[in-house]
Design a protein around this motif. Structure first.
Motif, mmCIF file in Angstrom:
data_model
loop_
_atom_site.group_PDB
_atom_site.id
_atom_site.type_symbol
_atom_site.label_atom_id
_atom_site.label_comp_id
_atom_site.label_asym_id
_atom_site.label_seq_id
_atom_site.Cartn_x
_atom_site.Cartn_y
_atom_site.Cartn_z
ATOM 1 N N ILE A 106 0.874 -1.173 0.000
ATOM 2 C CA ILE A 106 0.000 0.000 0.000
ATOM 3 C C ILE A 106 0.910 1.221 0.000
ATOM 4 C CG2 ILE A 106 -1.745 1.291 1.275
ATOM 5 C CD1 ILE A 106 -2.754 -1.360 2.394
ATOM 6 N N LEU A 107 0.796 2.023 -1.036
ATOM 7 C CA LEU A 107 1.712 3.133 -1.297
ATOM 8 C C LEU A 107 0.963 4.452 -1.228
ATOM 9 C CD1 LEU A 107 4.428 4.317 -2.390
ATOM 10 C CD2 LEU A 107 3.587 3.739 -4.686
ATOM 11 N N MET A 108 1.533 5.429 -0.511
ATOM 12 C CA MET A 108 0.848 6.710 -0.358
ATOM 13 C C MET A 108 1.840 7.862 -0.526
ATOM 14 S SD MET A 108 0.970 8.939 2.522
ATOM 15 C CE MET A 108 0.483 10.647 2.303
ATOM 16 N N THR A 109 1.385 8.929 -1.191
ATOM 17 C CA THR A 109 2.165 10.166 -1.284
ATOM 18 C C THR A 109 1.221 11.353 -1.291
ATOM 19 O OG1 THR A 109 3.922 11.322 -2.487
ATOM 20 C CG2 THR A 109 2.186 10.328 -3.804
ATOM 21 N N ASP A 110 1.761 12.525 -0.970
ATOM 22 C CA ASP A 110 0.939 13.742 -1.053
ATOM 23 C C ASP A 110 1.464 14.693 -2.121
ATOM 24 O OD1 ASP A 110 3.242 14.831 0.156
ATOM 25 O OD2 ASP A 110 2.080 16.235 1.352
ATOM 26 N N GLY A 111 2.403 14.223 -2.956
ATOM 27 C CA GLY A 111 2.932 15.114 -3.982
ATOM 28 C C GLY A 111 3.829 14.388 -4.965
ATOM 29 N N ASP A 112 4.518 15.175 -5.798
ATOM 30 C CA ASP A 112 5.425 14.622 -6.807
ATOM 31 C C ASP A 112 6.621 13.940 -6.152
ATOM 32 O OD1 ASP A 112 4.021 15.575 -9.050
ATOM 33 O OD2 ASP A 112 4.926 17.559 -8.827
ATOM 34 N N PHE A 113 7.098 12.897 -6.801
ATOM 35 C CA PHE A 113 8.397 12.342 -6.453
ATOM 36 C C PHE A 113 9.443 13.249 -7.103
ATOM 37 C CE2 PHE A 113 6.605 7.746 -6.222
ATOM 38 C CZ PHE A 113 5.920 8.091 -5.071
ATOM 39 N N ASN A 114 10.357 13.804 -6.294
ATOM 40 C CA ASN A 114 11.210 14.868 -6.846
ATOM 41 C C ASN A 114 12.680 14.778 -6.482
ATOM 42 O OD1 ASN A 114 11.140 15.714 -4.145
ATOM 43 N ND2 ASN A 114 9.486 17.175 -4.535
ATOM 44 N N ASP A 115 13.135 13.708 -5.839
ATOM 45 C CA ASP A 115 14.548 13.568 -5.493
ATOM 46 C C ASP A 115 15.105 12.286 -6.086
ATOM 47 O OD1 ASP A 115 14.328 15.836 -4.040
ATOM 48 O OD2 ASP A 115 14.586 14.931 -2.074
ATOM 49 N N VAL A 116 16.275 12.369 -6.685
ATOM 50 C CA VAL A 116 16.971 11.177 -7.162
ATOM 51 C C VAL A 116 18.422 11.244 -6.718
ATOM 52 C CG1 VAL A 116 15.490 10.829 -9.169
ATOM 53 C CG2 VAL A 116 17.538 12.245 -9.390
ATOM 54 N N TYR A 117 19.040 10.059 -6.630
ATOM 55 C CA TYR A 117 20.450 9.978 -6.241
ATOM 56 C C TYR A 117 21.268 9.384 -7.376
ATOM 57 C CZ TYR A 117 19.317 11.302 -1.511
ATOM 58 O OH TYR A 117 18.904 12.009 -0.409
ATOM 59 N N LYS A 118 22.471 9.881 -7.481
ATOM 60 C CA LYS A 118 23.414 9.397 -8.480
ATOM 61 C C LYS A 118 24.784 9.265 -7.824
ATOM 62 C CE LYS A 118 21.006 11.422 -12.440
ATOM 63 N NZ LYS A 118 21.158 12.216 -13.695
ATOM 64 N N THR A 119 25.742 8.756 -8.587
ATOM 65 C CA THR A 119 27.107 8.625 -8.071
ATOM 66 C C THR A 119 28.076 9.374 -8.975
ATOM 67 O OG1 THR A 119 27.497 6.586 -9.322
ATOM 68 C CG2 THR A 119 26.645 6.358 -7.062
ATOM 69 N N ILE A 120 29.169 9.752 -8.385
ATOM 70 C CA ILE A 120 30.252 10.355 -9.141
ATOM 71 C C ILE A 120 31.562 9.874 -8.547
ATOM 72 C CG2 ILE A 120 30.374 12.455 -7.711
ATOM 73 C CD1 ILE A 120 31.055 13.986 -10.310
ATOM 74 N N ASP A 121 32.520 9.601 -9.397
ATOM 75 C CA ASP A 121 33.839 9.176 -8.929
ATOM 76 C C ASP A 121 34.721 10.405 -8.755
ATOM 77 O OD1 ASP A 121 33.127 6.520 -8.931
ATOM 78 O OD2 ASP A 121 33.812 6.194 -10.998
ATOM 79 N N ILE A 122 35.208 10.587 -7.557
ATOM 80 C CA ILE A 122 36.067 11.725 -7.236
ATOM 81 C C ILE A 122 37.492 11.212 -7.030
ATOM 82 C CG2 ILE A 122 36.531 13.585 -5.606
ATOM 83 C CD1 ILE A 122 34.033 14.001 -7.231
ATOM 84 N N THR A 123 38.420 11.795 -7.775
ATOM 85 C CA THR A 123 39.829 11.457 -7.610
ATOM 86 C C THR A 123 40.491 12.533 -6.770
ATOM 87 O OG1 THR A 123 39.914 10.306 -9.731
ATOM 88 C CG2 THR A 123 42.019 10.990 -8.778
ATOM 89 N N GLU A 124 41.097 12.112 -5.684
ATOM 90 C CA GLU A 124 41.751 13.063 -4.782
ATOM 91 C C GLU A 124 43.270 12.883 -4.860
ATOM 92 O OE1 GLU A 124 40.098 13.036 -0.811
ATOM 93 O OE2 GLU A 124 38.378 11.917 -1.563
ATOM 94 N N ARG A 125 43.979 13.998 -4.765
ATOM 95 C CA ARG A 125 45.442 13.974 -4.799
ATOM 96 C C ARG A 125 45.955 14.463 -3.456
ATOM 97 N NH1 ARG A 125 49.694 17.473 -6.874
ATOM 98 N NH2 ARG A 125 51.355 16.221 -7.829
#
Length: 475
Positions: free
Chosen positions: A350-369
């Motif tokens: 049973i799924l409920m919301t009161d508005g738009d789905f508006n957040d997504v997650y992604k990844t990024i590879d960070i190279t540190e020196r």
């Protein structure tokens, strides 16, 4: 003279012998008793028929109540007593003093092999007219039978606890308060008391992510997060494969678009660590895995609070994980979902919301020196994957949600029919995009509802609970 008197007397006797007026009165008096008795018998018989119909209706209702009881409990003795108590209470109101009846648990038969309940009630209807003939009561007997489910039920309740849930529900309360009321009504319907042991419910409060215990969060994110977990972005993003096949994201829980123009790549770890600790918008309440403990469910509902934005796909994914046997090694033994192929188990969301789905997650590879100050030319580089969040980027959140719902509905659950999804969009203001997402997620149009206020939300949750009961009663 004597001759005249004798003649008159003889005539008097003759008239007396032929006078039938008194006999008619006596005959009529006797006949009227029979007539009144026959008319009264018809009236009393009609009353008896009416009372029997009332008894049948009330017994049918009591037996169905017993079937619902057995849908949530395996306690046979308690279910028999529930039928007796239900009939006694409702029949007393419907029939009143018109009849007296007898029913006890011994009058109820539950055939566990056939999955049937049979109950019989015997009673006496008091007569109003036939008592003049010495008949004070008329016997009645009614029998009712119903099928009951011997299946086990697993339900994931996936609920929006974002900041907008503090807004008005359209009827003088907050949406969050109305959600709590509706969720309690759902639990009351499916798990009415502590004898319920056929139904288990999980609760997944979601905002920009979902919260697990620190140890569980660290386990499923491969040590990335100890507080808030989000979603997967690899090949398993739309499956219920275990976290060992692909770890779960552990986003910061803070709304930000990547990359901030002013930030150097080497500053990213410090930035995200700081933001995640101070400004995280993860729900305060942890995911509750499947449980039949009524009080635990109610306490979880009472404790939820509202915060953050809406990563609905994350809530859907974690609702699925609480129903998936592939995730058994994460949950306590008592909360482990039963196998998809178990013919005695049915799974729902049973799924409920009161508005738009508006957040997504992604990844990024960070190279540190990294260079040492005492050997400035001795530098090392390391590459690490970091999770970051996008807000409302090309409706990607809604698309991910729909893909997850599609995969759930195509899963091997429910004897190959897939997990059945009920959805509701709850908001005084209609939103075509949000409604479309929820409608697409639902297993059918009839399993989607737009609730414009708190009362409608409660009615919807109870309707869904009762429909689920009816569906698995018929399986």
């Amino acid at each position: 003279m004597r001759s005249g008197n004798s003649t008159a007397f003889t005539a008097l006797l003759r008239r007396f012998a032929h006078d039938t007026s008194g006999a008619i009165a006596i005959v009529w008096a006797l006949a009227s008793i029979v007539v009144v008795g026959m008319v009264g018998a018809a009236i009393d018989y009609s009353r008896t028929v009416n009372v029997k119909e009332e008894m049948t209706m009330e017994l049918d209702g009591a037996v169905l109540a017993g079937a619902r009881f057995l849908a949530s409990s395996t306690n046979i003795a308690a279910s028999k007593q529930h039928i007796v108590d239900t009939f006694t209470q409702t029949a007393a109101l419907a029939i009143g003093d018109a009849a007296k009846f007898e029913i006890s648990p011994a009058d109820v038969t539950i055939n566990e092999t056939e999955g049937t309940i049979t109950a019989t009630v015997r009673g006496q209807v008091r007569t109003a007219f036939m008592k003049v003939l010495g008949i004070e009561t008329m016997d009645v007997s009614v029998t009712s039978q119903a099928n009951y489910a011997d299946k086990y039920l697993e339900i994931a309740l996936v609920i929006d606890v974002t900041r907008s849930m503090l807004d008005s529900d359209g009827s003088g309360s907050t949406r969050l308060a109305s959600l709590k009321k509706a969720a309690r009504a759902l639990i009351d319907t499916l798990i009415p008391d502590d004898t319920s042991d056929r139904v288990r419910i999980s609760i997944i409060p979601y905002s920009q992510g979902v919260r697990l215990s620190s140890s569980d969060a660290s386990t499923v994110t491969n040590g990335y997060s100890a507080r808030c977990v989000t979603e997967r972005v690899g090949s398993e993003r739309y499956t219920d494969a275990p976290y060992t096949a692909e770890f779960i994201g552990g986003g910061s829980g803070y709304m930000i678009d990547w990359p901030p123009d002013y930030m150097k790549p080497e500053d990213v770890p410090e930035y995200y660590d700081r933001r995640g600790a101070s400004f995280g918008a993860c729900p305060s309440q942890e995911v509750l895995p499947l449980t039949q403990n009524r009080q635990t469910l109610l306490d979880t509902i009472d404790a939820i609070s509202a915060v953050g934005g809406t990563a609905g796909q994350t809530g859907i994914a974690w609702g699925w994980y609480t129903l998936s046997p592939n995730w058994n090694n994460l949950w306590p033994t008592a909360s482990e979902p039963l196998p998809y192929g178990n013919e005695e188990t049915l799974k729902y969301m049973i799924l409920m919301t009161d508005g738009d789905f508006n957040d997504v997650y992604k990844t990024i590879d960070i190279t540190e020196r990294h260079c040492t100050w005492y050997y400035p030319f001795r530098c090392t580089t390391t590459t690490k994957t970091w999770w970051y969040e996008h807000y409302n980027q090309n409706w990607d959140s809604a698309n991910r949600a729909k893909n997850l719902c599609t995969a759930m509905k195509a899963s091997a659950a429910n004897q190959g029919e897939g997990i059945a999804i009920y959805s509701v969009y709850f908001n005084p203001t209609s939103n075509a995009a949000a409604e479309a997402t929820m409608r697409d997620c639902a297993s059918s149009d009839s399993k989607f509802t737009y609730a414009a206020n708190g009362q409608a939300l409660t009615q919807t949750f109870v309707k869904y609970a009762k429909e689920i009961q009816q569906l698995y009663l018929s399986k």
